[in-house]
Scaffold this motif. Structure first.
Motif: not given
Length: 184
Positions: A32-51
């Motif tokens: 899983l990825w998040d986009r903290p800003g233009p042109g930037r990506w950061r991995p934030v975890g693996l699917w599935p998360g707890p929920a």
């Protein structure tokens, strides 16, 4: 239960609901990825998360359909040092340095670790059988998808293996899901 990640271009879901069937794409799409800003990506975890894991467990317990798409794609995702440094611990511990260099780091996606053991075994069996078929059959004679066989007890989990590197489009996956679960 749809989550997004970035396979270098545009976010694609790790899981998609088609009618009453949840389709899960095993492999690199689970990072899983998040986009903290233009042109930037950061991995934030693996699917599935707890929920998502809790919702998935409830789905399986209630007998709702789940189609797992096994691809011929990589089961790892290369990350730069800065991406890995920004990742949570659950992603960092899956990383290994690439051969001969510090970068890129390969984050190995645990194969089918989100399924109960009996279902995971069925997926591994299809992968092994499919790999042998792909090795021994000319590419022009291979179907785009190989489906598992239903055993004596009907499971709400089915598997398909993409036999081609590109795999079929998601509209074909939706059609396969409908057909496999008895909705022509």
């Amino acid at each position: 239960m749809i989550t997004e990640q970035n396979p270098l271009t545009a976010p694609t879901p790790a899981a998609v609901l088609y009618g009453d069937t949840l389709v899960v794409f095993e492999g690199h799409r689970r990072l899983l990825w998040d986009r903290p800003g233009p042109g930037r990506w950061r991995p934030v975890g693996l699917w599935p998360g707890p929920a998502e894991a809790a919702a998935l467990a409830a789905r399986l317990a209630s007998g709702h359909n789940v189609l797992v798409v096994l691809g011929r794609d990589r089961q790892s995702v290369p990350l730069l040092a800065e991406e890995l440094a920004a990742a949570p611990a659950e992603v960092r511990w899956l990383a290994a340095a690439g051969p001969g260099t510090a970068e890129p780091y390969d984050v190995r996606i645990p194969f089918l670790d989100w399924l109960p053991p009996a279902e995971r075994l069925r997926g591994l069996e299809l992968l092994a059988q499919g790999a042998e078929l792909v090795r021994s059959t000319p590419a022009a004679l291979l179907p785009a998808l190989l489906a598992d066989t239903v055993g004596p007890t009907r499971s709400p989990v089915r598997f398909v293996l993409c036999t081609r590197a590109a795999g079929p489009g998601e509209e074909h996956i939706a059609g396969a899901a409908a057909r496999l679960f008895g909705h022509p």
